[in-house]
Design an enzyme around this catalytic site. Structure first.
Site, PDB file in Angstrom:
ATOM      1  N   SER A  26       0.859  -1.184   0.000  1.00 22.31           N
ATOM      2  CA  SER A  26       0.000   0.000   0.000  1.00 22.31           C
ATOM      3  C   SER A  26       0.895   1.232   0.000  1.00 22.31           C
ATOM      4  CB  SER A  26      -0.908  -0.044   1.232  1.00 22.31           C
ATOM      5  OG  SER A  26      -1.870   0.978   1.161  1.00 22.31           O
ATOM      6  N   ASN A  27       0.377   2.367   0.428  1.00 26.45           N
ATOM      7  CA  ASN A  27       1.184   3.592   0.522  1.00 26.45           C
ATOM      8  C   ASN A  27       0.680   4.406   1.708  1.00 26.45           C
ATOM      9  OD1 ASN A  27      -0.954   5.508  -0.460  1.00 26.45           O
ATOM     10  ND2 ASN A  27      -0.822   4.136  -2.213  1.00 26.45           N
ATOM     11  N   ARG A  28       1.301   5.565   1.923  1.00 26.07           N
ATOM     12  CA  ARG A  28       1.045   6.302   3.170  1.00 26.07           C
ATOM     13  C   ARG A  28      -0.126   7.286   3.085  1.00 26.07           C
ATOM     14  NH1 ARG A  28       6.227   9.235   4.374  1.00 26.07           N
ATOM     15  NH2 ARG A  28       5.078   9.991   6.178  1.00 26.07           N
TER      16      ARG A  28
END
Ligand code: CTP
Length: 231
Positions: A26-28
């Site tokens: 995923s990402n932030r």
């Protein structure tokens, strides 16, 4: 107000791409910018739907408009396509994962070897898909498209290229090289570029205020659409 006739579809947050039942990439992205845009659209638009990836529960508490929760980029694309109508404004503030693991293991991957090599395949680009639909399906030709980009340098060049490449009406560039404009914070530094040639360099503002300025711009764009820049 032009948005009072429109359905606004806002996306926000990251997406999850699973490797096995318990692991994902995923990402932030926190979803705060998307949520701010959805809140602001709720005040102005005829209809609003917020399609979001996994976000902290506290950010979604007490929302008075329709929300659709998704996990993967392909689910987000499907949800956007279900919502599209001829009078839609699509604001893609989400950070959908560009790639997903080529295979998802049905059972938890056990550690065996010293190295684990994962092959990734490209996910569909939601904005590009909708832009293509807009250019080929006559009843949907007036859909208004807003995209985001995160850049650290050469902002104008990258923004204009992305606007062209994804056939956007507006692109909002996060200057992620600057403090207080990164992930998870309540403020942002955004420059807005429009298809009709405007450029607005916003100072450090709350995400709510940034959302309001972006919607001002969308309203201006809808007003002049058909005269200056019909795709
Ligand atoms: N986006 C999308 N579909 C994807 C990925 C991104 O519609 N599969 C949208 C995002 O919501 C955002 C814009 O496209 O509005 C961002 O474009 P992208 O090319 O992904 O920008 P970056 O992540 O900055 O990519 P790069 O690092 O390649 O510049």
């Amino acid at each position: 107000m032009p948005l009072s006739d429109k359905k606004v579809i806002v996306t926000g947050g990251p997406t999850y791409e699973f490797l096995d039942p318990v692991r994902f990439i995923s990402n932030r992205s926190s979803g705060k910018m998307g949520k701010a845009l959805a809140d602001e659209s709720f005040k102005r638009a005829r209809e609003i739907v917020f399609i979001h990836g996994p976000m902290h529960k506290s950010l979604l508490a007490g929302i008075e408009y329709r929300t659709v929760a998704v996990e993967s980029t392909r689910e987000m694309l499907d949800a956007v396509l279900v919502e599209l109508t001829p009078d839609s404004v699509l604001i893609m503030a989400a950070a959908p994962a560009d790639y997903r693991p080529a295979e998802k293991s049905l059972t938890k991957i056990k550690k065996k070897e010293d190295e684990l090599i994962v092959r990734f395949v490209k996910n569909p680009d939601i904005l590009k898909t909708v832009a293509e639909i807009r250019s080929t399906q006559f009843p949907l030709r007036n859909i208004f498209l807003v995209g985001f980009a995160a850049e650290t340098n050469d902002i104008e060049n990258y923004a204009k290229n992305k606007m062209r490449e994804k056939d956007l009406d507006i692109i909002c560039v996060n200057d992620v090289g600057k403090p207080d404009a990164g992930f998870g914070v309540d403020t942002n530094i955004v420059t807005i570029f429009t298809r009709w040639g405007d450029r607005y360099e916003l100072p450090l503002l709350s995400k709510q205020e940034v959302a309001s300025r972006i919607l001002d711009c969308v309203e201006k764009g809808i007003e002049c659409k058909g005269e200056k820049f019909l795709p």
